[in-house]
Write a protein that holds these residues in place. Sequence first.
Motif, mmCIF file in Angstrom:
data_model
loop_
_atom_site.group_PDB
_atom_site.id
_atom_site.type_symbol
_atom_site.label_atom_id
_atom_site.label_comp_id
_atom_site.label_asym_id
_atom_site.label_seq_id
_atom_site.Cartn_x
_atom_site.Cartn_y
_atom_site.Cartn_z
ATOM 1 N N UNK B 234 -9.972 -59.788 -70.207
ATOM 2 C CA UNK B 234 -9.450 -59.243 -68.946
ATOM 3 C C UNK B 234 -9.060 -57.771 -69.108
ATOM 4 N N UNK B 235 -9.318 -57.016 -68.060
ATOM 5 C CA UNK B 235 -9.162 -55.572 -68.156
ATOM 6 C C UNK B 235 -7.719 -55.161 -68.414
ATOM 7 N N UNK B 236 -6.791 -55.788 -67.670
ATOM 8 C CA UNK B 236 -5.371 -55.408 -67.806
ATOM 9 C C UNK B 236 -4.899 -55.612 -69.238
ATOM 10 N N UNK B 237 -5.293 -56.758 -69.774
ATOM 11 C CA UNK B 237 -4.865 -57.107 -71.129
ATOM 12 C C UNK B 237 -5.356 -56.056 -72.115
ATOM 13 N N UNK B 238 -6.635 -55.695 -72.008
ATOM 14 C CA UNK B 238 -7.213 -54.725 -72.930
ATOM 15 C C UNK B 238 -6.479 -53.403 -72.854
ATOM 16 N N UNK B 239 -6.220 -52.974 -71.631
ATOM 17 C CA UNK B 239 -5.568 -51.675 -71.462
ATOM 18 C C UNK B 239 -4.182 -51.700 -72.096
ATOM 19 N N UNK B 240 -3.454 -52.770 -71.824
ATOM 20 C CA UNK B 240 -2.099 -52.842 -72.360
ATOM 21 C C UNK B 240 -2.135 -52.919 -73.885
ATOM 22 N N UNK B 241 -3.060 -53.723 -74.400
ATOM 23 C CA UNK B 241 -3.194 -53.880 -75.858
ATOM 24 C C UNK B 241 -3.430 -52.519 -76.504
ATOM 25 N N UNK B 242 -4.372 -51.771 -75.932
ATOM 26 C CA UNK B 242 -4.710 -50.479 -76.525
ATOM 27 C C UNK B 242 -3.558 -49.491 -76.412
ATOM 28 N N UNK B 243 -2.832 -49.556 -75.289
ATOM 29 C CA UNK B 243 -1.701 -48.646 -75.108
ATOM 30 C C UNK B 243 -0.637 -48.919 -76.169
ATOM 31 N N UNK B 244 -0.355 -50.221 -76.367
ATOM 32 C CA UNK B 244 0.659 -50.561 -77.355
ATOM 33 C C UNK B 244 0.217 -50.152 -78.758
ATOM 34 N N UNK B 245 -1.058 -50.366 -79.028
ATOM 35 C CA UNK B 245 -1.591 -50.018 -80.336
ATOM 36 C C UNK B 245 -1.417 -48.529 -80.592
ATOM 37 N N UNK B 246 -1.704 -47.735 -79.551
ATOM 38 C CA UNK B 246 -1.592 -46.286 -79.706
ATOM 39 C C UNK B 246 -0.159 -45.895 -80.033
ATOM 40 N N UNK B 247 0.758 -46.598 -79.376
ATOM 41 C CA UNK B 247 2.168 -46.298 -79.610
ATOM 42 C C UNK B 247 2.539 -46.600 -81.073
ATOM 43 N N UNK B 248 2.032 -47.720 -81.546
ATOM 44 C CA UNK B 248 2.333 -48.081 -82.941
ATOM 45 C C UNK B 248 1.746 -47.049 -83.891
ATOM 46 N N UNK B 249 0.501 -46.689 -83.617
ATOM 47 C CA UNK B 249 -0.193 -45.798 -84.547
ATOM 48 C C UNK B 249 0.467 -44.435 -84.621
ATOM 49 N N UNK B 250 1.071 -44.009 -83.498
ATOM 50 C CA UNK B 250 1.693 -42.691 -83.524
ATOM 51 C C UNK B 250 3.140 -42.770 -84.011
#
Lengths: 532, 472
Positions: B234-250
């Motif tokens: 699902x699109x929403x899930x992917x977007x949220x997943x990637x956003x959170x991942x970016x936050x972790x990575x930074x």
Amino acid sequence: MAKEEGLQVTRRTTRYSASNNAVEPTKPTEFYKPTLNDLGFRQQPLGFEDLLSCFPGRSTQVLELLRLLGPLNSPMFPVLVYGGPSTGKTSVTLQVFRHLNRPFVYSSCVTCYNPRILFESILNQLWFHRKNSGHSYSSVKRCERPSDFVNYLREASESVIDNLKGNSGKLSSKLSGQPNGTMVYLVFDNLERVRDWDKSSTILPFLFNLCDILKMPEVGLIFISSTSPDTYYLNIGYLEPIPLYFPDYTEDDLRQIFMANQVNRKLYTSFLDVVLRPFCRVTRRIDELSAAFSSLFKKYSEPLSDMEVAPNEDMKRRLFTHLRPHITTALNETFQVRSQPLLKAETNQETKKKNSSRMSGIREDFDKMDFHMSTSAKYLLISAFLASRNPATLDASLFDSTGVSDSRKRKRKASEKSMEQKKMAEQELLMKGPGTFPLERLLAIFQCITSLAEDSLDEEGSDELTIEGGSGGLMSDVLLQLSSLCNANFIIKGGSCPLEGSTRYRTAVSEDLALKVARSLKFPLSKYLYRR
Amino acid sequence: MGREKEKQNPSEKALNLLRTRLSNPNFIFKPLSDSPDSNYSKLKFIISSSVTEACNNSILLLGPRGSGKVAVLELVLGDLLQQYPEVISVIRLNGLLHSDDNCALKEIAQQLCVEHQLLFSKVASFDDNSQFMIAMLRECGLAHKTIIFVLNEFDYFAQGKQRLLYSLLDAMQSVTSQAVVIGVSCRLDVDQLLEKRVRSRFSHRKLLFLPPSKEDTERFMEHILSLPVDSSLPHNYTVEFNARLKKILSDERFKELINTYLSFNSTIGHLVRFLFQAVSYLDLDVGFLSLENFKTALSSMQRQPKLECIRDCSILELYLLVCMKRLEVKEQNSYNFNSVMTEYKSIHDSFQTSDYYARNVCLRAFEHLLQHQLISFADNRGHNQSVEFRPVKLLISLAELHQGLKSYRLCPMFYLDLIKIGFWILPLVQACKLHKIPAFDSFLVCYVNYYCCGASFLPLKMVKVAFSRQLS
């Protein structure tokens, strides 16, 4: 506890017989044709709650293993499950597979004791092949080299995975109890044994790199080892499998485990209150503890007429005072555990291992067992003991022809230097163990002590000693006895001395045993023992 | 119930996807290979030029385990096989499997037969196979087909007489043949292992695989862990997943964590393994990666097996370890069970511990220690000796034992003190003896001085006992 242990043992034996493809001896005509279902656990899958309650104190490990295995059909990295003996590594792994109901192949490096048997056992299971008299118990493929194994393994697992894929398409697969998913897991148990195979030069690196060599994400690898990963030092290096550690049970875990399946829980709690703490100071291994506790609990509940009764404070105290002397003796005994080999850490040489473990076995059993040994054999044993313990230079003074020389080593002035020397010698003795001796010396001592014994036994008119000084018949008889003592491992035949060229002997009997034998002969052994 | 299942589905799917990615080397190494000076481009250039120009070549790929040598090579070979489908045939050998010359030649012959639809004879001898190989090399050369030999674990082929390498490289000396030999090894000095006759026929081209730079690592992690937008998820899930991942990575904490991990395991293989473990901690109910996942992964990777072993020991086993350590401090360089037992007894005699057990119980504890590999036999001689007499050695250092005892939950302080006595007092007493200071008071002065230098203080009574025992 006993019940749980029993359960585990049977589980393991069922796997064991499956992995070895044993045929039921009762029905030799009907060969069982294994199918895909045999790669699963073949029992009702276990619920998650049951799985956790099955293993008190192991929930973190169970959860972590489940996480590493991942959801259905997801590839995994190799995992190394490790921890001390009897910490539930194998049973947790197998029960997790039972819970997941996924196909797996279990092979233990204890039963598959060389590479060929290990390879063939894995292939047999993957190809649903079972040894039977129809093809004179041969394996499906003869496979000795790792290169052949990789080819066959690739072929076999591809066919199994195709099979599984075909099945998962059908809706009925769940109902017919077939394993889930399209992954096959290979479980290698007792990996520490592999280190002893042909100096482990090739097999161990091969197994650790198997994942990279196979390049099949559908095959998961799980290694189970009782030693930690740092003991697998390979000079070629490898990408280590993911470690999963099983620590020894804590006292609380042990209490939970022992409480499982107890009839009278209250009584057993009070029993554990008394025994668990002192025993945990000695060992925390469940197999040893359960062996000790089962007999102790019998002692504990001896004064009770009714096993169902819940003990009150007063009764607990009484039971405790009853048990206390038994605890101290039990603490100082080694509990006989059948399943664990005594000297796992000893390096390869199977026969030698057997020798020494048998030796210590004899030593422990001796208290219970009365020896049926001929008198001359007993004398021979004593003389071997003396020959091992005493320095050869003292023989002449100890066995003076005039009889017993009480003029033992005169106590010298304890000067600084001699003290030092004495200390050194003591240490050397501790380090070296019993000395070796040639056959001639043994026979000479034997003759001396038998002639002495004859002198002292003359008035009793003993005829149990059929030996007379220095006749030819005697010698052959004694040599026969000697060889039987060697076979019974009382006397060990060592390598030959390069200078003298004759075989040297050594005895490993403990002083207690020698003293006991001497007592049965009424032989004053301590008189002849040189003490430093 | 049905809705719940729907809800859980995407996270499980995502987990599956990530795990599949992590165990697929092609996916991992693809993005690292696009720059022109990457190993991928270099390797591709070398091989493709020898394919198109119809010449012989040999290369060594060197780098630590897990640095992606084989993966990059496979990527290159896959591309070339697509590019020139007719003229390339690849023979793959592994040193772990085919280090034996006979076996290796057989494998080569078999793979050649499969490749060219020939019948492979199992009974062919070494000579037959090597003649077959040379003939095939010539034939392929005449037909302008390149044979690529991939020798994984190249150092294993360099053991023994190196007959395979010699016959392979010698056959490549002729004009007619057209082959590329690619050796892959994690030993950097592997070309030094080659015999002279082999070395002189080998082109000394080497490609070194280095650990990735920091920027590469970050790019790489994002590439692996972020979910594709155009998938069945699902699109929403992917977007949220990637956003959170970016936050972790930074996140600074995350960067620190990755740096600690990479400081001791720097190759991509290790990083992938770490990510795999972190991903497998993903909570399916939440469905998103969190910093905690990475933290737990790091803590379960950084293990101290010896300390774990010490923690697993019972008190009696610890006692024996302490005895052995004391013997070592006393400079007794070789000891066995019997000498440990005398030390055990002497400690018991002077301090009256509660843990005094029979000899056979101690022997069993001793065997447990052997099993745990906290101690091991000092030599391999004397197999027919029983365990008590074989000399052993400790496999842990004093610091490890000290740390282990400290972290042991139920460890009586007494054992720590025993070690301290062994470590601090015994040398002092020796010194006192040397300088002829037999009085306890003067000894104590020395001791207090010592204590100021950083030794830890012991109960006075204990010091006294130890002191008097040493002098007697």
